[in-house]
Design a protein around this motif. Structure first.
Motif, PDB file in Angstrom:
ATOM      1  N   PHE A   1     -40.330-103.089  82.271  1.00 16.98           N
ATOM      2  CA  PHE A   1     -38.923-102.713  82.086  1.00 16.98           C
ATOM      3  C   PHE A   1     -38.900-101.194  81.865  1.00 16.98           C
ATOM      4  O   PHE A   1     -39.310-100.718  80.814  1.00 16.98           O
ATOM      5  CB  PHE A   1     -38.344-103.454  80.873  1.00 16.98           C
TER       6      PHE A   1
ATOM      7  N   CYS B   1     -33.103-111.413  78.142  1.00 17.44           N
ATOM      8  CA  CYS B   1     -34.159-110.569  77.582  1.00 17.44           C
ATOM      9  C   CYS B   1     -33.553-109.480  76.716  1.00 17.44           C
ATOM     10  O   CYS B   1     -32.436-109.006  76.968  1.00 17.44           O
ATOM     11  CB  CYS B   1     -34.996-109.920  78.687  1.00 17.44           C
TER      12      CYS B   1
ATOM     13  N   ALA C   1     -34.637-105.671  75.237  1.00 19.83           N
ATOM     14  CA  ALA C   1     -35.611-104.591  75.390  1.00 19.83           C
ATOM     15  C   ALA C   1     -35.285-103.461  74.416  1.00 19.83           C
ATOM     16  O   ALA C   1     -34.120-103.088  74.233  1.00 19.83           O
ATOM     17  CB  ALA C   1     -35.600-104.063  76.819  1.00 19.83           C
TER      18      ALA C   1
ATOM     19  N   LEU D   1     -40.911 -98.377  77.454  1.00 17.75           N
ATOM     20  CA  LEU D   1     -40.548 -99.637  76.815  1.00 17.75           C
ATOM     21  C   LEU D   1     -41.340 -99.835  75.530  1.00 17.75           C
ATOM     22  O   LEU D   1     -42.558 -99.757  75.526  1.00 17.75           O
ATOM     23  CB  LEU D   1     -40.821-100.798  77.780  1.00 17.75           C
TER      24      LEU D   1
ATOM     25  N   LEU E   1     -40.369-105.890  74.435  1.00 23.77           N
ATOM     26  CA  LEU E   1     -39.581-106.699  75.352  1.00 23.77           C
ATOM     27  C   LEU E   1     -39.751-108.164  74.960  1.00 23.77           C
ATOM     28  O   LEU E   1     -40.860-108.687  74.931  1.00 23.77           O
ATOM     29  CB  LEU E   1     -40.035-106.495  76.808  1.00 23.77           C
TER      30      LEU E   1
END
Length: 224
Positions: free
Chosen positions: A76, A201, A203, A212, A215
């Motif tokens: 991500f 999801c 994040a 990221l 996550l």
């Protein structure tokens, strides 16, 4: 004295028609044999079709039973994030992109095909700040299919949130995503099953490094 001619008596009626009766009986016997053969053939065909139907049903509920596909978010990333005001706010008017690498594992002996009208939404504190269309794709039987989902965020929507300044001061930005992926699983090009996968999801992104931090994805909800 005139000799009388010997007159033979006529044959009984039963003797005269015996040949016709035998022919009629033979024809009836042939018809009966043909009818029995036809009934036997129909019975064998019916039994074969019943056995075939039972085998197909057993295969549908065992070998060819549609199983839920497994969806996983591998990465991500945030791109095009330009900061101003001593790196405390995003630059207005510049679109920020979020790229998610997603894999779809198909455990079925049938292919899983998703349509092109799939949608992914990006939320910031409950407000939609970005949207993307998930490209269509096909996961072959017992294979894993990977795809990239790119969501463009409009900074004006992001900056209108009263929580933005506090999040940027903390150096961490928390966003959530929701994806709905409808598709079809097809077995032997005969049996088609509609499948819808829903994925949520959360994040946490490090603003300074634009990497990221964490996550977490809930278990995908799959409806068959």
């Amino acid at each position: 004295m005139v000799e009388h001619e010997q007159v033979r008596p006529l044959a009984p009626a039963s003797d005269r028609f015996s040949s016709d009766d035998e022919e009629t009986a033979a024809q009836k016997l042939k018809k009966t044999i043909r009818r029995r053969r036809f009934i036997k053939c129909c019975g064998c065909l019916t039994a074969f079709l019943v056995i075939l139907a039972v085998v197909i049903v057993i295969l549908i509920f065992t070998v060819f039973k549609i199983k839920k596909p497994v969806i996983k978010v591998n990465s991500f990333n945030i791109t095009k994030l330009e900061l101003i005001n001593n790196n405390t706010l995003p630059k207005p008017g510049v679109n920020i992109s979020v790229i998610a690498d997603v894999s779809v594992k198909n455990p079925n002996s049938a292919s899983f095909k998703f349509r092109s009208n799939n949608a992914t939404y990006l939320y910031y504190h409950g407000t939609v700040v970005g949207e993307a269309q998930v490209p269509s794709g096909k996961a072959k039987a017992r294979r894993t299919f990977s795809l990239n989902i790119t969501v463009d965020i409009i900074p004006d929507k992001l900056m209108s949130s009263p929580n933005l300044q506090a999040d940027f001061n903390s150096g961490l930005l928390t966003v959530t995503t929701f994806s709905r992926i409808p598709g079809r699983a097809k077995v032997l090009n005969i049996i088609s099953k509609h499948v819808v996968v829903k994925l949520n999801c959360t994040a946490v992104v490090n603003i300074s490094s634009q990497a990221l931090q964490t996550l977490k994805c809930k278990k995908p909800k799959v409806s068959l």
